[in-house]
Design a protein around this motif. Sequence first.
Motif, PDB file in Angstrom:
ATOM      1  N   ASN A  23      -9.336   5.691  47.856  1.00 52.16           N
ATOM      2  CA  ASN A  23      -9.846   5.694  49.226  1.00 52.16           C
ATOM      3  C   ASN A  23      -8.952   4.886  50.163  1.00 52.16           C
ATOM      4  O   ASN A  23      -8.774   5.250  51.318  1.00 52.16           O
ATOM      5  CB  ASN A  23     -11.283   5.172  49.286  1.00 52.16           C
ATOM      6  CG  ASN A  23     -12.295   6.182  48.787  1.00 52.16           C
ATOM      7  OD1 ASN A  23     -12.024   7.372  48.702  1.00 52.16           O
ATOM      8  ND2 ASN A  23     -13.476   5.706  48.450  1.00 52.16           N
ATOM      9  N   GLU A  64     -17.572  11.145  44.191  1.00 52.01           N
ATOM     10  CA  GLU A  64     -17.706  11.295  45.648  1.00 52.01           C
ATOM     11  C   GLU A  64     -18.704  12.412  45.971  1.00 52.01           C
ATOM     12  O   GLU A  64     -19.511  12.273  46.891  1.00 52.01           O
ATOM     13  CB  GLU A  64     -16.350  11.593  46.289  1.00 52.01           C
ATOM     14  CG  GLU A  64     -15.417  10.395  46.326  1.00 52.01           C
ATOM     15  CD  GLU A  64     -15.919   9.289  47.241  1.00 52.01           C
ATOM     16  OE1 GLU A  64     -16.073   9.529  48.453  1.00 52.01           O
ATOM     17  OE2 GLU A  64     -16.170   8.182  46.736  1.00 52.01           O
ATOM     18  N   VAL A  68     -22.161  12.013  48.171  1.00 53.08           N
ATOM     19  CA  VAL A  68     -22.497  12.842  49.335  1.00 53.08           C
ATOM     20  C   VAL A  68     -23.828  13.556  49.095  1.00 53.08           C
ATOM     21  O   VAL A  68     -24.676  13.617  49.994  1.00 53.08           O
ATOM     22  CB  VAL A  68     -21.369  13.853  49.635  1.00 53.08           C
ATOM     23  CG1 VAL A  68     -21.794  14.850  50.706  1.00 53.08           C
ATOM     24  CG2 VAL A  68     -20.100  13.125  50.067  1.00 53.08           C
ATOM     25  N   GLU A  96     -20.121   7.328  57.775  1.00 53.60           N
ATOM     26  CA  GLU A  96     -19.037   7.717  56.858  1.00 53.60           C
ATOM     27  C   GLU A  96     -17.687   7.299  57.437  1.00 53.60           C
ATOM     28  O   GLU A  96     -16.847   6.728  56.749  1.00 53.60           O
ATOM     29  CB  GLU A  96     -19.075   9.234  56.627  1.00 53.60           C
ATOM     30  CG  GLU A  96     -18.003   9.754  55.714  1.00 53.60           C
ATOM     31  CD  GLU A  96     -18.219   9.467  54.248  1.00 53.60           C
ATOM     32  OE1 GLU A  96     -17.296   9.743  53.469  1.00 53.60           O
ATOM     33  OE2 GLU A  96     -19.278   8.951  53.859  1.00 53.60           O
ATOM     34  N   CYS A 105     -11.696  12.577  54.861  1.00 52.72           N
ATOM     35  CA  CYS A 105     -12.505  13.183  53.805  1.00 52.72           C
ATOM     36  C   CYS A 105     -11.738  13.167  52.482  1.00 52.72           C
ATOM     37  O   CYS A 105     -10.619  13.683  52.408  1.00 52.72           O
ATOM     38  CB  CYS A 105     -12.848  14.615  54.196  1.00 52.72           C
ATOM     39  SG  CYS A 105     -13.674  15.542  52.887  1.00 52.72           S
ATOM     40  N   ARG A 129     -17.225  21.981  48.721  1.00 52.86           N
ATOM     41  CA  ARG A 129     -17.288  22.776  49.951  1.00 52.86           C
ATOM     42  C   ARG A 129     -18.391  23.832  49.870  1.00 52.86           C
ATOM     43  O   ARG A 129     -19.131  24.023  50.827  1.00 52.86           O
ATOM     44  CB  ARG A 129     -15.926  23.388  50.259  1.00 52.86           C
ATOM     45  CG  ARG A 129     -14.872  22.291  50.556  1.00 52.86           C
ATOM     46  CD  ARG A 129     -13.590  22.829  51.057  1.00 52.86           C
ATOM     47  NE  ARG A 129     -13.722  23.412  52.382  1.00 52.86           N
ATOM     48  CZ  ARG A 129     -13.852  22.717  53.514  1.00 52.86           C
ATOM     49  NH1 ARG A 129     -13.869  21.404  53.486  1.00 52.86           N
ATOM     50  NH2 ARG A 129     -13.940  23.337  54.673  1.00 52.86           N
ATOM     51  N   ARG A 159     -17.120  19.802  61.076  1.00 52.35           N
ATOM     52  CA  ARG A 159     -17.242  18.559  60.311  1.00 52.35           C
ATOM     53  C   ARG A 159     -15.883  18.103  59.798  1.00 52.35           C
ATOM     54  O   ARG A 159     -15.528  16.940  59.895  1.00 52.35           O
ATOM     55  CB  ARG A 159     -18.219  18.786  59.159  1.00 52.35           C
ATOM     56  CG  ARG A 159     -18.304  17.635  58.172  1.00 52.35           C
ATOM     57  CD  ARG A 159     -17.742  18.114  56.840  1.00 52.35           C
ATOM     58  NE  ARG A 159     -17.750  17.040  55.870  1.00 52.35           N
ATOM     59  CZ  ARG A 159     -16.723  16.779  55.072  1.00 52.35           C
ATOM     60  NH1 ARG A 159     -15.616  17.492  55.123  1.00 52.35           N
ATOM     61  NH2 ARG A 159     -16.776  15.817  54.209  1.00 52.35           N
ATOM     62  N   ASP A 160     -15.109  19.049  59.261  1.00 52.22           N
ATOM     63  CA  ASP A 160     -13.777  18.705  58.769  1.00 52.22           C
ATOM     64  C   ASP A 160     -12.923  18.112  59.883  1.00 52.22           C
ATOM     65  O   ASP A 160     -12.280  17.068  59.710  1.00 52.22           O
ATOM     66  CB  ASP A 160     -13.081  19.935  58.190  1.00 52.22           C
ATOM     67  CG  ASP A 160     -13.712  20.453  56.909  1.00 52.22           C
ATOM     68  OD1 ASP A 160     -14.534  19.742  56.296  1.00 52.22           O
ATOM     69  OD2 ASP A 160     -13.377  21.594  56.526  1.00 52.22           O
ATOM     70  N   LEU A 163     -14.094  14.563  60.873  1.00 50.60           N
ATOM     71  CA  LEU A 163     -13.682  13.494  59.970  1.00 50.60           C
ATOM     72  C   LEU A 163     -12.216  13.124  60.180  1.00 50.60           C
ATOM     73  O   LEU A 163     -11.856  11.947  60.162  1.00 50.60           O
ATOM     74  CB  LEU A 163     -13.945  13.881  58.510  1.00 50.60           C
ATOM     75  CG  LEU A 163     -15.419  13.864  58.109  1.00 50.60           C
ATOM     76  CD1 LEU A 163     -15.594  14.407  56.705  1.00 50.60           C
ATOM     77  CD2 LEU A 163     -16.006  12.468  58.213  1.00 50.60           C
TER      78      LEU A 163
END
Length: 190
Positions: A23, A64, A68, A96, A105, A129, A159-160, A163
């Motif tokens: 991360n 992960e 989620v 997040e 992400c 996904r 959303r992608d 992020l």
Amino acid sequence: MAADTIRGRAREAILGAAVAEFNAHGIRAVSADRVIADAGVSKVTFYRHFPTKDDLVVAYLESELERVQRTVAEMTVADAGEGEAPGHWSAALAEEICRPGFRGCPFINAAAEYPDPDHAVRAVVARFRAWMIGAIATGLESQGVAEPARVARQVMMLRDGALVEGYVSGDPDRVAAELWAGVDALVGAS
């Protein structure tokens, strides 16, 4: 202490170190030796649990995905009885983005670092996904949105982008608000 408990703790320590390192620095930038040192385990112990670094990356992404899924389940319970509650989703996205060490992400990042669509890492990315789009579609369907699967794919794209923008801009509150304005526009247009 039972041997299974000790092995389980070693695996948890390795995975915990990997989550923190991946991360913070990305997958390819982190060596197995770095994870081994951070976890405080021997190479033998590491390779007993994860025969290759790719096996560790798959376990990282699966952890992960579980995180989620727990978050979405908690939001779904919180939303029950409240009808349409995009504020919870918006707040979760902002949270997040504000997470310590957030670099975007983890699934998008992993897909970028593992371009082979047949790789085991990409299989976890695809599973995430598909699950996420399904969860969004279920929420949209419960709100009576026409063509929930199509709109869910579009929401996932928003959303992608959100992020990535949240990571680049460092302004999670604005990004979350703009994401939900986009979602509202999509839902209204369907």
